[in-house]
Design a protein around this motif. Structure first.
Motif, PDB file in Angstrom:
ATOM      1  N   SER A   1      12.983  -5.722  27.127  1.00  0.00           N
ATOM      2  CA  SER A   1      11.756  -6.455  26.813  1.00  0.00           C
ATOM      3  C   SER A   1      11.113  -7.074  28.045  1.00  0.00           C
ATOM      4  N   VAL A   2      11.913  -7.344  29.072  1.00  0.00           N
ATOM      5  CA  VAL A   2      11.382  -7.949  30.296  1.00  0.00           C
ATOM      6  C   VAL A   2      11.609  -6.982  31.450  1.00  0.00           C
ATOM      7  N   GLY A   3      10.521  -6.395  31.932  1.00  0.00           N
ATOM      8  CA  GLY A   3      10.608  -5.542  33.110  1.00  0.00           C
ATOM      9  C   GLY A   3      11.448  -4.296  32.941  1.00  0.00           C
ATOM     10  N   ARG A   4      11.688  -3.892  31.690  1.00  0.00           N
ATOM     11  CA  ARG A   4      12.512  -2.701  31.449  1.00  0.00           C
ATOM     12  C   ARG A   4      13.843  -2.787  32.218  1.00  0.00           C
ATOM     13  N   LEU A   5      14.474  -3.958  32.163  1.00  0.00           N
ATOM     14  CA  LEU A   5      15.697  -4.162  32.928  1.00  0.00           C
ATOM     15  C   LEU A   5      16.810  -3.212  32.477  1.00  0.00           C
ATOM     16  N   GLY A   6      16.860  -2.926  31.178  1.00  0.00           N
ATOM     17  CA  GLY A   6      17.882  -2.014  30.683  1.00  0.00           C
ATOM     18  C   GLY A   6      17.738  -0.633  31.285  1.00  0.00           C
ATOM     19  N   SER A   7      16.531  -0.101  31.291  1.00  0.00           N
ATOM     20  CA  SER A   7      16.295   1.219  31.870  1.00  0.00           C
ATOM     21  C   SER A   7      16.553   1.214  33.370  1.00  0.00           C
ATOM     22  N   LEU A   8      16.197   0.120  34.027  1.00  0.00           N
ATOM     23  CA  LEU A   8      16.425   0.025  35.465  1.00  0.00           C
ATOM     24  C   LEU A   8      17.920   0.075  35.770  1.00  0.00           C
ATOM     25  N   LEU A   9      18.718  -0.651  34.998  1.00  0.00           N
ATOM     26  CA  LEU A   9      20.170  -0.596  35.168  1.00  0.00           C
ATOM     27  C   LEU A   9      20.686   0.812  34.927  1.00  0.00           C
ATOM     28  N   GLU A  10      20.209   1.438  33.862  1.00  0.00           N
ATOM     29  CA  GLU A  10      20.716   2.759  33.492  1.00  0.00           C
ATOM     30  C   GLU A  10      20.335   3.838  34.499  1.00  0.00           C
ATOM     31  N   ALA A  11      19.239   3.633  35.231  1.00  0.00           N
ATOM     32  CA  ALA A  11      18.836   4.605  36.241  1.00  0.00           C
ATOM     33  C   ALA A  11      19.868   4.717  37.359  1.00  0.00           C
ATOM     34  N   PHE A  12      20.579   3.616  37.608  1.00  0.00           N
ATOM     35  CA  PHE A  12      21.550   3.600  38.708  1.00  0.00           C
ATOM     36  C   PHE A  12      22.960   3.315  38.209  1.00  0.00           C
ATOM     37  N   LEU A  13      23.207   3.538  36.949  1.00  0.00           N
ATOM     38  CA  LEU A  13      24.485   3.167  36.338  1.00  0.00           C
ATOM     39  C   LEU A  13      25.703   3.769  37.038  1.00  0.00           C
ATOM     40  N   PRO A  14      25.691   5.057  37.439  1.00  0.00           N
ATOM     41  CA  PRO A  14      26.906   5.585  38.085  1.00  0.00           C
ATOM     42  C   PRO A  14      27.295   4.844  39.352  1.00  0.00           C
ATOM     43  N   TRP A  15      26.309   4.237  40.013  1.00  0.00           N
ATOM     44  CA  TRP A  15      26.600   3.559  41.274  1.00  0.00           C
ATOM     45  C   TRP A  15      27.390   2.273  41.080  1.00  0.00           C
ATOM     46  N   LEU A  16      27.535   1.806  39.855  1.00  0.00           N
ATOM     47  CA  LEU A  16      28.405   0.653  39.631  1.00  0.00           C
ATOM     48  C   LEU A  16      29.853   0.973  39.981  1.00  0.00           C
ATOM     49  N   GLY A  17      30.169   2.266  40.060  1.00  0.00           N
ATOM     50  CA  GLY A  17      31.503   2.644  40.509  1.00  0.00           C
ATOM     51  C   GLY A  17      31.786   2.185  41.923  1.00  0.00           C
ATOM     52  N   LEU A  18      30.728   2.106  42.759  1.00  0.00           N
ATOM     53  CA  LEU A  18      30.916   1.619  44.124  1.00  0.00           C
ATOM     54  C   LEU A  18      31.290   0.136  44.141  1.00  0.00           C
ATOM     55  N   VAL A  19      30.801  -0.612  43.152  1.00  0.00           N
ATOM     56  CA  VAL A  19      31.173  -2.024  43.064  1.00  0.00           C
ATOM     57  C   VAL A  19      32.685  -2.147  42.891  1.00  0.00           C
ATOM     58  N   ALA A  20      33.241  -1.288  42.040  1.00  0.00           N
ATOM     59  CA  ALA A  20      34.689  -1.315  41.821  1.00  0.00           C
ATOM     60  C   ALA A  20      35.443  -0.959  43.097  1.00  0.00           C
ATOM     61  N   VAL A  21      34.907  -0.020  43.874  1.00  0.00           N
ATOM     62  CA  VAL A  21      35.566   0.364  45.135  1.00  0.00           C
ATOM     63  C   VAL A  21      35.571  -0.810  46.104  1.00  0.00           C
ATOM     64  N   VAL A  22      34.427  -1.496  46.230  1.00  0.00           N
ATOM     65  CA  VAL A  22      34.351  -2.666  47.115  1.00  0.00           C
ATOM     66  C   VAL A  22      35.289  -3.763  46.641  1.00  0.00           C
ATOM     67  N   LEU A  23      35.307  -3.989  45.333  1.00  0.00           N
ATOM     68  CA  LEU A  23      36.199  -5.026  44.794  1.00  0.00           C
ATOM     69  C   LEU A  23      37.663  -4.686  45.043  1.00  0.00           C
ATOM     70  N   LEU A  24      37.998  -3.402  44.968  1.00  0.00           N
ATOM     71  CA  LEU A  24      39.380  -3.001  45.246  1.00  0.00           C
ATOM     72  C   LEU A  24      39.767  -3.348  46.677  1.00  0.00           C
ATOM     73  N   GLY A  25      38.880  -3.050  47.615  1.00  0.00           N
ATOM     74  CA  GLY A  25      39.170  -3.385  49.005  1.00  0.00           C
ATOM     75  C   GLY A  25      39.347  -4.879  49.207  1.00  0.00           C
ATOM     76  N   LEU A  26      38.477  -5.674  48.581  1.00  0.00           N
ATOM     77  CA  LEU A  26      38.577  -7.132  48.720  1.00  0.00           C
ATOM     78  C   LEU A  26      39.832  -7.663  48.050  1.00  0.00           C
ATOM     79  N   ALA A  27      40.161  -7.082  46.886  1.00  0.00           N
ATOM     80  CA  ALA A  27      41.365  -7.536  46.180  1.00  0.00           C
ATOM     81  C   ALA A  27      42.619  -7.254  46.995  1.00  0.00           C
ATOM     82  N   LEU A  28      42.670  -6.100  47.637  1.00  0.00           N
ATOM     83  CA  LEU A  28      43.817  -5.774  48.483  1.00  0.00           C
ATOM     84  C   LEU A  28      43.856  -6.678  49.708  1.00  0.00           C
ATOM     85  N   LEU A  29      42.677  -6.950  50.267  1.00  0.00           N
ATOM     86  CA  LEU A  29      42.609  -7.823  51.427  1.00  0.00           C
ATOM     87  C   LEU A  29      43.086  -9.227  51.084  1.00  0.00           C
TER      88      LEU A  29
END
Length: 317
Positions: free
Chosen positions: A40-68
């Motif tokens: 309803s505001v700025g098509r935020l849902g569609s914007l998220l879904e356009a780049f949804l696979p890239w959230l996997g990179l967030v998990a990769v970064v978090l893994l590195g930080l968690a190990l560190l």
């Protein structure tokens, strides 16, 4: 001097672990419940879904930080986004079947392409049965026709979209997908029937309106309206087998394309990010099918376009 868990440094490490765990849980929630993010505001849902696979990179970064940080809490929490991402996209990484009934290519060739002959040869070299093109302009069209003619004797063009085929075409007509708000001449859809060795297939070639990303979010109303009209046309299609090829200006996760993805099968294997060609971050060039399977999709080498071509193997039902 020994360090105690209760010391300031120990508490800081614990806090950082909790923050990482919280980000991991939030990432998992966005992956699993992206449909709940409002449009309803700025098509935020569609914007998220356009780049949804890239959230996997967030998990990769978090893994590195968690190990560190040596945070067991964060490592355990990371299982959630990893599981969610694997459920949504893991299958795309698996190898596809090497055999198929049809190979099709889809390419927005760009109306600013200065090398249409090279683009046409590159597509023909991939050996597809069908080639769908968008953003055809009058000056370049004769070049595509001449270059593709030896291997693709059948073709149809309506407005700025065209279909080239190794197999006979019939029933060619314009598909009206123009949103009501567009008043100028705007022809971006065609339908034809290809008579393949495995039977007749209704082939649609389309180019949906562009979307824009700005400070206020995603502007996609025309794209969504056009997708709705196209979905109605496909629902009314009398041929059982349908292949849709086009620049849909949206990913298959984008709810704006629901009128299509709810009716058609999307690629089972392959990411094939196609746009922008210089650094592809999303696949907005799509191949979908009804009563058929899009077994695998991949990108082809760059041409003179700002999109990468994609090629898909189709198994007819």
């Amino acid at each position: 001097m020994s360090r105690r868990w209760g010391s300031g440094e120990g508490r800081s490490a614990w806090t950082r672990g909790r923050v990482l765990a919280g980000v991991a849980v939030l990432t998992a929630v966005l992956l699993a419940f992206h449909r709940a993010v409002p449009n309803s505001v700025g098509r935020l849902g569609s914007l998220l879904e356009a780049f949804l696979p890239w959230l996997g990179l967030v998990a990769v970064v978090l893994l590195g930080l968690a190990l560190l940080r040596r945070s067991a809490t964060a490592l355990v929490a990371l299982l959630l986004p990893v599981a969610a991402w694997t459920y949504l996209f893991g299958g795309l990484l698996l190898p596809g079947e090497p055999e198929s009934d049809l190979l099709v290519a889809q390419h927005n060739v760009s109306d600013e392409n200065t090398g249409p002959a090279g683009t046409a040869r590159a597509l023909a070299d991939a050996g597809p049965d069908l080639i769908a093109l968008e953003e055809l302009v009058p000056t370049a069209l004769p070049v595509y026709e001449k270059t593709l003619a030896p291997e693709y004797p059948y073709h149809a063009v309506r407005g700025t979209v065209g279909l080239w085929s190794k197999h006979p075409l019939s029933g060619v007509r314009l598909v009206d997908i123009k949103p009501p708000g567009i008043t100028e001449d705007w022809r971006r859809g065609l339908r034809a029937v290809a008579r393949t060795p495995r039977g007749e297939v209704a082939a649609y070639v389309v180019h949906l309106p562009s979307v824009r990303v700005g400070a206020s979010g995603l502007a996609s109303s025309w794209r969504d309206e056009s997708a709705g009209r196209l979905g109605e046309a496909i629902a009314a299609e009398q041929r059982k087998r349908v292949i849709l090829m086009g620049d849909l200006n949206g990913t298959v996760e984008d709810r704006g394309l629901a009128p299509l993805t709810s009716r058609m099968n999307v690629a089972e294997r392959g990411f094939a990010f196609s746009f922008p060609a210089g650094f592809p971050v999303a696949r907005i060039d799509q191949v979908m099918a009804r009563s058929a399977t899009v077994a695998h999709i991949r990108t082809l080498p760059a041409t003179g376009s700002d999109h990468l071509p994609v090629a898909a193997r189709i198994t007819l039902g």
